[in-house]
Enzyme design. Structure first.
Site, PDB file in Angstrom:
ATOM      1  CD  GLU A 257      -2.983 -10.971   2.956  1.00 29.68           C
ATOM      2  OE1 GLU A 257      -3.137 -10.445   1.840  1.00 29.68           O
ATOM      3  OE2 GLU A 257      -2.790 -10.329   3.988  1.00 29.68           O
TER       4      GLU A 257
ATOM      5  CB  SER B 245      -0.897   0.033   1.235  1.00 29.59           C
ATOM      6  OG  SER B 245      -1.814  -1.022   1.211  1.00 29.59           O
TER       7      SER B 245
END
Lengths: 347, 388
Positions: free
Chosen positions: B245, B129
């Site tokens: 994930e 991010s």
């Protein structure tokens, strides 16, 4: 652990889907359904059934809900279960083979005016011949045998002139009737104590079958919603390109999937006698609320057209609401579940 | 269909669970507390797990694992997550950084990076991010200039867990080709966090000071042999990694444990007969049950060798919203003292529910927001048209 269907189960589900495609619009699908052997899925082989499991029956019910195919299958199989578990050998010989082939159909009469739900004690006396009125009994004109819940346990009543039929016009498409018994001859189905255990099991099986049928209806409502969101244009674009609409569909997918695996697990638990009470009640209470959410979204996505009976959505909405209102509301099942997960008073 | 673990799997769960009950101390409440014992404890525990072959049991034998079934892996995740993940940051290495290296790395990279992960000795963080690249991750602008035998990296990452642990390595996503379409100009680098030019700044959060960091990168030199996968093909790795994930965390397992705590608390507090408390907790239980089954569905698909992209998103929608609901209802049952934190002697359940509620405020954001999950379900699962 393996949540995939077996090849045989997949084949059965496909067969049932194909049946629905062919017979969903039949005025009476029962003659065709007799040939499938589904009425005997839960009847042991020695009584003319196929001795399959609840998982198999759930797969059939789920497919039928997509139609929805309106038939006496679920009530008739439910009556057969009561006879299978509590009937004397004579009663079993009398009824199970014909119920298994679908030559005769049966039903179960539980509710009376004033009962909160199917789990409340039934006021009707089981001493001697039966007198009184049962309401919301799943009904077709040629029902041959009625399993009746009384305050003294389960009774079997053969259809006769002592049973007066008043047709309901209920929310769902399945025909239902109020049955007034006037000194109707009845046979005992198990002892009073056994009856309570058998009735609880019968209601659990019935709840899971009805849930599967509602899941089929919900899946179909989701398909219709996706079609509508893809093809309906407003502001120059398909309404499904708006996230406000697309996300409703995604939430429907998530809820229908959850209901489906809760139902499969409940069916598995019933087949394996493994923590079935907790599995059934968790599935029923989750699905009661989930069905509300799914159909709220379906109607919102369809706009006013979903309210018009010339569109088919209303048929599925009715299936889901009827499921929610039957066999115990959310509050009742959550209370039962609370006990199962250990809540209670401390000594 | 089969809704039961095998006897062998149950025996393994018992063995693992007994080990963890003995090894995980009472004070352990996960990585993101101010307790300074946390990091030494998790390093020590991971070494013990490695000794028993339990750390990398999911990895294939050629990389030092035992190729355990997906169901045994699920049991490990459940037992760990139910205890606030005592492997600390290691679960990321095991669940997806390791597998990404195996799938996309060179033999030299395998030899260099996998053995320290297998020993539980190395901490990785994930530099994805950026301040202007959240849900729209592919719009990231941290720049990697190709200088032949190395890259020079400049930019900023944010919401980087474990960077201040301190992390030894960072799985770093960079823009390597600014003129290519945005998904085609991204590369993945393996960044040594001791390289000059890296500044880590912790971000104080509602859950405490150690959950997240900003990472600033000024003329950071990354050797070419630390490029993972093809240059400008980093997006393929992101897609593969995010799928690992999404089902890699047994979030429902912790929720289930907290529901058990609340049932005991309610009984002790004389609320076991309270119809509203009963209704609320039973509702949470059904949602826990649904979340768990939907994870099991995704795992069943993995067992067949399928990639459950949409199914993982459906499971995640249930899991993350469950976590938040458990926190809210838990605090409601505790009442006003639910506001008190761990360490306060009047905090009910040692402040556990307070912490659980707090740390799950962002659970519908991490690893792809709830809205992103719904987009995946709507577009890839249901085939709805994309926005213009």
């Amino acid at each position: 652990m393996n949540l995939e269907l077996s090849d045989e189960q997949r084949l059965l589900a496909d067969t049932a889907r194909a049946f629905v495609d062919r017979h969903a619009d039949d005025a009476d699908p029962w003659p065709a359904m007799r040939d499938t052997g589904w009425a005997g899925l839960l009847v042991p082989e020695e009584h003319g059934g196929s001795g399959a499991g609840m998982t198999e029956f759930v797969l059939v019910c789920e497919a039928l809900g997509r139609g929805p195919v309106v038939s006496p299958l679920i009530p008739s199989v439910t009556a057969a279960l009561a006879l299978r578990w509590a009937g004397t050998p004579d009663l079993q010989d009398q009824w199970l083979p014909t119920l298994a082939t679908g030559a005769f159909t049966g039903t179960v009469a539980v509710l009376e005016a004033g009962m909160r739900d199917e789990w409340s004690p039934a006021p009707m006396s089981g001493l001697g011949a039966l007198t009184g009125t049962k309401v919301l009994v799943p009904w077709v004109p040629d029902v041959a045998v009625i399993v009746v819940v009384t305050s003294e346990g389960l009774r079997v009543v053969e259809r006769s002139g002592a049973v007066r039929v008043h047709d309901h016009d209920p929310l769902c498409a399945e025909p239902h009737a109020a049955l007034t018994f006037q000194q109707a001859p009845a046979e005992r189905l198990g002892s009073t104590a056994d009856s309570a255990v058998v009735l609880a099991r019968v209601l659990d099986y019935n709840a899971v079958a009805r849930l599967a049928y509602a899941i089929g209806a919900a899946e179909r409502a989701l398909e219709l919603s996706v079609d509508h969101a893809t093809n309906r244009h407003q502001f120059g674009r398909p309404i499904g390109t708006f996230q406000a609409v697309a996300h409703r569909c995604a939430e429907m997918r998530a809820d229908v999937d959850a209901c489906r695996y809760l139902a499969y697990r409940a069916a598995w638990a019933l087949d394996h006698d493994a923590d079935a009470a907790i599995a059934v009640t968790a599935a029923k209470s989750f699905a009661n609320d989930a069905m509300r959410r799914v159909f709220l979204h379906a109607h919102q996505v369809h706009g006013a057209m979903g309210f018009a009976t010339e569109h088919e959505l209303h048929r599925y909405t009715r299936v889901a609401k009827s499921f929610e209102l039957s066999l115990g509301g959310t509050t009742r099942h959550r209370d039962r579940l609370a006990t199962e997960i250990g809540l209670g008073s401390r000594p | 269909m089969d809704f039961e673990f095998t006897e062998e799997e149950e025996a393994f769960r018992t063995e693992l669970s007994d080990f963890l009950d003995a090894e995980v101390p009472d004070w352990w409440q996960g990585m993101f507390t101010e307790d300074e014992r946390a990091m030494p404890f998790t390093r020590e525990l991971c070494a013990k797990l490695a000794d028993r072959g339990w750390l990398t049991m999911a990895w294939p034998p050629e990389h030092g694992g035992s190729g355990a079934s997906v169901w045994k892996q699920a049991i490990v995740r459940e037992e760990m997550w139910a205890r606030e993940e005592p492997r600390g940051p290691q679960y990321m290495n095991l669940n997806y950084i390791g597998p990404l290296l195996m799938r996309f790395g060179t033999p030299e990279q395998h030899a260099r990076f996998l053995p320290p992960m297998a020993r539980g000795e190395v901490i990785w963080c994930q530099g994805f991010s950026e301040p202007d690249a959240g849900s729209d991750l592919a719009s990231l602008i941290t720049r990697a200039e190709d200088r032949g035998d190395h890259f020079i990296v400049n930019g900023q990452k944010i919401w980087t867990s474990y960077a201040d642990s301190p992390a030894d390595w960072c799985l770093l996503l960079v823009r390597s080709n600014p003129s290519a379409p945005k998904h085609r100009g991204i590369s993945m680098l393996l960044l040594d966090m001791t390289t000059p030019g890296i500044t880590v700044r912790p971000i104080d959060t509602m859950a405490g000071p150690h959950e997240f960091n900003e990472v600033f990168l000024d003329d950071v030199r990354v050797p070419r042999d630390c490029l993972l996968g093809g240059q400008d093909h980093g997006w393929d790795l992101v897609v593969a990694g995010l799928t690992f994930e999404r089902t890699g965390i047994a979030r429902y397992a912790r929720a289930g444990r907290v529901i058990e705590l609340l049932v005991d608390y309610a009984n002790d507090a004389g609320l076991g007969d309270d119809p509203i408390v009963r209704d609320r907790l039973a509702d949470l239980y059904t949602r826990y049950d649904a979340a768990r089954l939907l994870n099991y569905r995704a795992i069943s698909m993995q067992a067949k060798g399928e990639v459950p992209t949409v199914e993982a998103s459906v499971a995640r929608m249930h899991n993350t919203q469950l976590e938040q609901a458990v926190g809210h209802v838990g605090l409601e049952i505790l009442g006003p003292t639910g506001q008190l934190r761990a360490g306060d002697e009047w905090a009910p359940l040692r402040g556990e529910i307070h912490r659980y509620w707090t740390r799950n405020i962002p659970s519908t954001l991490a690893g792809g927001s709830l809205e992103v999950q719904k987009n995946i379900v709507a577009q890839r699962g249901l085939g709805l048209p994309r926005e213009p």
